[in-house]
Motif scaffolding. Sequence first.
Motif, PDB file in Angstrom:
ATOM      1  N   PRO A  10     -12.944   1.961   8.023  1.00  0.00           N
ATOM      2  CA  PRO A  10     -13.703   0.718   7.824  1.00  0.00           C
ATOM      3  C   PRO A  10     -13.624   0.298   6.370  1.00  0.00           C
ATOM      4  CG  PRO A  10     -15.198   2.581   7.843  1.00  0.00           C
ATOM      5  CD  PRO A  10     -13.834   3.143   8.170  1.00  0.00           C
ATOM      6  N   ALA A  11     -14.123  -0.869   6.061  1.00  0.00           N
ATOM      7  CA  ALA A  11     -14.139  -1.357   4.677  1.00  0.00           C
ATOM      8  C   ALA A  11     -14.892  -0.400   3.789  1.00  0.00           C
ATOM      9  CB  ALA A  11     -14.772  -2.750   4.625  1.00  0.00           C
ATOM     10  N   GLY A  12     -14.352  -0.179   2.586  1.00  0.00           N
ATOM     11  CA  GLY A  12     -15.016   0.716   1.657  1.00  0.00           C
ATOM     12  C   GLY A  12     -14.119   1.086   0.504  1.00  0.00           C
ATOM     13  N   TRP A  13     -14.604   1.952  -0.390  1.00  0.00           N
ATOM     14  CA  TRP A  13     -13.879   2.392  -1.574  1.00  0.00           C
ATOM     15  C   TRP A  13     -13.184   3.715  -1.265  1.00  0.00           C
ATOM     16  CZ3 TRP A  13     -13.400  -0.680  -5.710  1.00  0.00           C
ATOM     17  CH2 TRP A  13     -14.289  -1.745  -5.820  1.00  0.00           C
ATOM     18  N   PHE A  14     -11.894   3.805  -1.608  1.00  0.00           N
ATOM     19  CA  PHE A  14     -11.100   4.991  -1.339  1.00  0.00           C
ATOM     20  C   PHE A  14     -10.215   5.279  -2.552  1.00  0.00           C
ATOM     21  CE2 PHE A  14     -12.080   3.099   2.739  1.00  0.00           C
ATOM     22  CZ  PHE A  14     -12.487   4.184   3.502  1.00  0.00           C
ATOM     23  N   PRO A  15      -9.759   6.529  -2.661  1.00  0.00           N
ATOM     24  CA  PRO A  15      -8.847   6.852  -3.781  1.00  0.00           C
ATOM     25  C   PRO A  15      -7.672   5.876  -3.816  1.00  0.00           C
ATOM     26  CG  PRO A  15      -9.526   8.847  -2.664  1.00  0.00           C
ATOM     27  CD  PRO A  15     -10.053   7.727  -1.827  1.00  0.00           C
ATOM     28  N   ALA A  16      -7.346   5.412  -5.041  1.00  0.00           N
ATOM     29  CA  ALA A  16      -6.335   4.352  -5.184  1.00  0.00           C
ATOM     30  C   ALA A  16      -4.945   4.885  -5.433  1.00  0.00           C
ATOM     31  CB  ALA A  16      -6.717   3.408  -6.322  1.00  0.00           C
ATOM     32  N   GLY A  17      -4.768   6.194  -5.418  1.00  0.00           N
ATOM     33  CA  GLY A  17      -3.453   6.753  -5.722  1.00  0.00           C
ATOM     34  C   GLY A  17      -3.220   6.896  -7.203  1.00  0.00           C
ATOM     35  N   VAL A  18      -4.203   6.539  -8.040  1.00  0.00           N
ATOM     36  CA  VAL A  18      -4.150   6.679  -9.496  1.00  0.00           C
ATOM     37  C   VAL A  18      -5.323   7.532  -9.909  1.00  0.00           C
ATOM     38  CG1 VAL A  18      -4.190   5.497 -11.708  1.00  0.00           C
ATOM     39  CG2 VAL A  18      -3.046   4.434  -9.747  1.00  0.00           C
ATOM     40  N   ASP A  19      -5.087   8.570 -10.665  1.00  0.00           N
ATOM     41  CA  ASP A  19      -6.153   9.491 -11.054  1.00  0.00           C
ATOM     42  C   ASP A  19      -7.306   8.743 -11.692  1.00  0.00           C
ATOM     43  OD1 ASP A  19      -4.713  11.565 -10.112  1.00  0.00           O
ATOM     44  OD2 ASP A  19      -3.890  12.181 -12.076  1.00  0.00           O
ATOM     45  N   GLY A  20      -8.505   9.044 -11.184  1.00  0.00           N
ATOM     46  CA  GLY A  20      -9.724   8.475 -11.782  1.00  0.00           C
ATOM     47  C   GLY A  20     -10.065   7.094 -11.309  1.00  0.00           C
ATOM     48  N   GLN A  21      -9.344   6.514 -10.302  1.00  0.00           N
ATOM     49  CA  GLN A  21      -9.636   5.156  -9.848  1.00  0.00           C
ATOM     50  C   GLN A  21      -9.771   5.094  -8.328  1.00  0.00           C
ATOM     51  OE1 GLN A  21      -6.768   2.380 -11.295  1.00  0.00           O
ATOM     52  NE2 GLN A  21      -7.766   2.186 -13.302  1.00  0.00           N
ATOM     53  N   GLU A  22     -10.577   4.155  -7.878  1.00  0.00           N
ATOM     54  CA  GLU A  22     -10.708   3.852  -6.452  1.00  0.00           C
ATOM     55  C   GLU A  22     -10.403   2.381  -6.240  1.00  0.00           C
ATOM     56  OE1 GLU A  22     -14.267   6.827  -4.954  1.00  0.00           O
ATOM     57  OE2 GLU A  22     -14.814   4.936  -5.899  1.00  0.00           O
ATOM     58  N   ARG A  23      -9.895   2.042  -5.066  1.00  0.00           N
ATOM     59  CA  ARG A  23      -9.607   0.653  -4.708  1.00  0.00           C
ATOM     60  C   ARG A  23     -10.357   0.318  -3.417  1.00  0.00           C
ATOM     61  NH1 ARG A  23      -3.584  -0.959  -4.768  1.00  0.00           N
ATOM     62  NH2 ARG A  23      -4.018  -0.726  -6.983  1.00  0.00           N
ATOM     63  N   TYR A  24     -10.692  -0.965  -3.308  1.00  0.00           N
ATOM     64  CA  TYR A  24     -11.486  -1.367  -2.151  1.00  0.00           C
ATOM     65  C   TYR A  24     -10.578  -1.731  -0.973  1.00  0.00           C
ATOM     66  CZ  TYR A  24     -15.209  -3.544   0.574  1.00  0.00           C
ATOM     67  OH  TYR A  24     -16.100  -3.853   1.555  1.00  0.00           O
ATOM     68  N   TRP A  25     -10.881  -1.131   0.187  1.00  0.00           N
ATOM     69  CA  TRP A  25     -10.198  -1.402   1.459  1.00  0.00           C
ATOM     70  C   TRP A  25     -11.106  -2.284   2.276  1.00  0.00           C
ATOM     71  CZ3 TRP A  25      -5.689  -0.788   3.958  1.00  0.00           C
ATOM     72  CH2 TRP A  25      -5.656  -0.871   5.344  1.00  0.00           C
ATOM     73  N   ASN A  26     -10.616  -3.511   2.690  1.00  0.00           N
ATOM     74  CA  ASN A  26     -11.486  -4.449   3.389  1.00  0.00           C
ATOM     75  C   ASN A  26     -11.498  -4.262   4.895  1.00  0.00           C
ATOM     76  OD1 ASN A  26      -9.070  -5.474   4.265  1.00  0.00           O
ATOM     77  ND2 ASN A  26      -9.201  -7.396   3.092  1.00  0.00           N
ATOM     78  N   GLY A  27     -10.889  -3.165   5.348  1.00  0.00           N
ATOM     79  CA  GLY A  27     -10.868  -2.881   6.781  1.00  0.00           C
ATOM     80  C   GLY A  27      -9.520  -3.123   7.403  1.00  0.00           C
ATOM     81  N   SER A  28      -8.699  -3.938   6.682  1.00  0.00           N
ATOM     82  CA  SER A  28      -7.370  -4.202   7.236  1.00  0.00           C
ATOM     83  C   SER A  28      -6.269  -4.112   6.174  1.00  0.00           C
ATOM     84  CB  SER A  28      -7.329  -5.606   7.879  1.00  0.00           C
ATOM     85  OG  SER A  28      -7.640  -6.586   6.905  1.00  0.00           O
ATOM     86  N   GLU A  29      -6.653  -4.315   4.908  1.00  0.00           N
ATOM     87  CA  GLU A  29      -5.668  -4.205   3.854  1.00  0.00           C
ATOM     88  C   GLU A  29      -6.347  -3.937   2.529  1.00  0.00           C
ATOM     89  OE1 GLU A  29      -3.643  -7.878   3.439  1.00  0.00           O
ATOM     90  OE2 GLU A  29      -5.447  -9.035   2.965  1.00  0.00           O
ATOM     91  N   TRP A  30      -5.520  -3.479   1.559  1.00  0.00           N
ATOM     92  CA  TRP A  30      -6.056  -3.195   0.230  1.00  0.00           C
ATOM     93  C   TRP A  30      -6.310  -4.511  -0.535  1.00  0.00           C
ATOM     94  CZ3 TRP A  30      -7.755   1.433  -1.022  1.00  0.00           C
ATOM     95  CH2 TRP A  30      -7.256   2.549  -0.364  1.00  0.00           C
TER      96      TRP A  30
END
Length: 363
Positions: A10-30
């Motif tokens: 579901p939509a939420g904050w997940f690891p962004a593939g970069v150390d120390g950062q998260e990116r928001y996932w809107n449920g269907s895309e970054w």
Amino acid sequence: MTDSTTPTAPAGWFPAGVDGQERYWNGSEWTDQVRPVGAGVEVAGAPYAAPEASAPPKKARNVLGIVALVIAAVGFIFACIPGALIVGWILLPIAFILGIIALFQKDKPKWQGLTAIIVSVVGTIVGVVVFIAIAAGAVNDAIQESVTEEVGTADVVEEGATAGEAPAVGEQPAGAVAQDLVLGETAFGVDTETGMGWYAVQVTNPNTDYIFGNAGIDVEAYDASGVLIDTDSTYTTILSGTSWLVGRFFDIGTGQIDHLEVRGPTAEAATFASAAETGSLELGEITTGSEYDRLTVNGTVTSNFSEDQDLVRIDVVARDASGKIVGVDFTFTDRVPAGGTAAWNVGFWEVPLDSKIEAYPHL
């Protein structure tokens, strides 16, 4: 990659593939939203597989803006070259229009288009300045075409013999040849009060039926080492006969004037004007007086021209008892009526009060 059997997160904050950062996932895309890890509530133990992180998409190049900038730069260069000015004026408007279009390209860099607009505007201004300079130079060259030779140094060309009927009034006689101006006495000095230099040069037009219209006379002051200290230029109409031209040097500084050199038009610049048709200016009686330590000079000038003459200049020379020129000045009349008389006056501060005064009118 997520397992095909695992439901999408579901939509939420997940690891962004970069150390120390998260990116928001809107449920269907970054999305482009990122934050440091731990800035919000972590999604712990979620039964969902976190989507794979991806780098944000890069903006495409603004090719139109780059083209506009290149054209503007080339047009600017041509606008600075007198011989290729027209090319610059063709390219710069094109670059301006392309720059405006590039500025409104969606999701593309804007700086190339904006820079192209600025360069094209500045280039157009430079082109106008160059054109004005070229035009002014052409006019000046036309006026001063013959102001290159020293007065009185050219050889006098012998007049050819003429025979037959006299020419009609205003018509140049066959075989008539003008002679050069002749430089006579010169004088110079420095006003102790102002520190400015002054000069007087005697010029003779030996031609009876030729005048030098709008003649440019350059008077140059040199020191004893031959260094040019200052130059003064006068433009006048030199009629037949002998006259004096006076002026001032404003930039001699601490220099010491040793001698003068005078340059003016050669015989090729003379204009045929029959003595029977050419008018003249005649000076009336000159009177002098004194006011404190100032010598005052008053006089009149009479015209026998068929038209009014505006801003007639009167050049005045003061000589001491020994005949040496000790000062100069000049003034202008507002108007000398056709066949009429006008008054003039000047004042001298640094000459003997008993000085002899000579005056010479010029158109």
